[in-house]
Enzyme design. Sequence first.
Site, PDB file in Angstrom:
ATOM      1  CG  ASP A 235     -10.615  -4.383   5.834  1.00 21.51           C
ATOM      2  OD1 ASP A 235      -9.466  -3.566   4.972  1.00 21.51           O
ATOM      3  OD2 ASP A 235     -11.626  -3.956   4.742  1.00 21.51           O
TER       4      ASP A 235
ATOM      5  CD  GLU B  68     -11.329 -10.059  -2.769  1.00 23.44           C
ATOM      6  OE1 GLU B  68     -11.614 -10.286  -2.571  1.00 23.44           O
ATOM      7  OE2 GLU B  68     -11.244  -8.962  -1.706  1.00 23.44           O
TER       8      GLU B  68
END
Length: 448
Positions: A175, A420
């Site tokens: 992102d 993550e």
Amino acid sequence: MKPIDPLEHALWSRCVRVLAANWRSGSTVPAGRLYPHQWSWDSAFIAIGLRHWAPGRAAQELRSLVGGQWDDGRVPHIVFNPRVADDAYFPGPAFWRTGFRAGTPPVETSGIVQPPVHAVAALRVAAKLSGEARARFVRSMLPHLLAQSDYLHRRRLDPGTGLVVILHPWESGLDNSPAWDEPLVAVPADPALLTTYTRRDLDHADAADRPTGEDYARYIRLALAYRDHSYDDAWALRSAEFCVADPAFNALWAWSELALADLISLAVTEGLTNRPAESGIAEHRRAARQITVALVERLWSHESGMFHALDVRSGRLQPARTVGGLIPLLLPDLPRRIVDDLVEAACGDAFAVGSGTVHGVPSHDLTAETFTARRYWRGPAWVNTTWLFIQGLRLHGRDRLARALRDDLVRLTSGSGLCEYFDVHSGAGHGSKDFSWTAALMLDLLAS
Ligand code: 2M8
């Protein structure tokens, strides 16, 4: 399949527990609170891992995702769970409003896409199934995967480069990568947008780890513009403010084209399709070769010895060295000297892979001013991109380095948890704690 080594055995059980906990009757959420729906490329990675433990579930995961496919063939980046409140994640269904557009499925989805890793996942899942279950899975997935490939060819191909473009940083999956910094300068950041909408990610994650408010203002503007043009790709290719040829997205597309050829071949051999064998198989292999050639011609930099994103609007190759520029190592038709240079770039100062000083493959150049140890895709190591790089190393016979990276990830996740992402220097875990693709891809590495 379970490992015998006690450390690996314990990690295996932990991965299974995370995947079981994140399962929501038919598909897996990336993380219980931060990402409470089904994400596109996450599901592909998750299926790749799930197949070792629960192959039936892996098949269901992919079938659930393609249940959100649009008539034009796009596989949306999120398939929303109707049982989850609209404001549990931003931007939710009320923002994307895909239900109002013709050609969308009965489930609510987003309108953008993510890297197409799904044919690779489907091929690997199919290999774990047998008999009628395998036949049903291949028959049901093949039309969806062909439509996805067709969508990218017909609607997203930039004729100038022969590569597909991404229209939003979220489409890359990486992102807030520094590779998008320059193209995003052309996108005005309107802080007022953030008073109209509320970010939900900051309820569940540290603001220092996530993209900034300015990033989000730009993300919202881009998504609104695409939505307000009814997700029309012809408009977007002409006029969207962000239009980038990303090396990772294109490499994964070529990788998927090869997997699609193999899946058709399997379907033909096992009598599961009436499709004329040669046309489909040769067509997809040829597509993979063409994408590889275009990647080398348009996105390769001799100076850095790696691939870079191309801002299609300005025609400029982006200077940032990011993990996305190493992912094309996955491709079998890369010229030998490019393979050598890519491995050298990964092992050099910018990424220090194999030096013993970092964990995994850093998402960004360690020597750049824009490197940050914690912030999302601007430095930390992620298991999915490291796993992709390992696949490329194995393909090109760099087994020693592949093994070292795998063992490093085993130690890292055993010590820091199935997070993550990870600080490449300290190994500290960040973002969500029990993250599905971390668990799934560790299962895959443990099984290999
Ligand atoms: C992250 O992206 C979402 C938007 O799609 C977010 O930040 O809210 C990225 O890491 C992306 O690659 C991933 O698919 C998604 C879900 O894990 O989270």
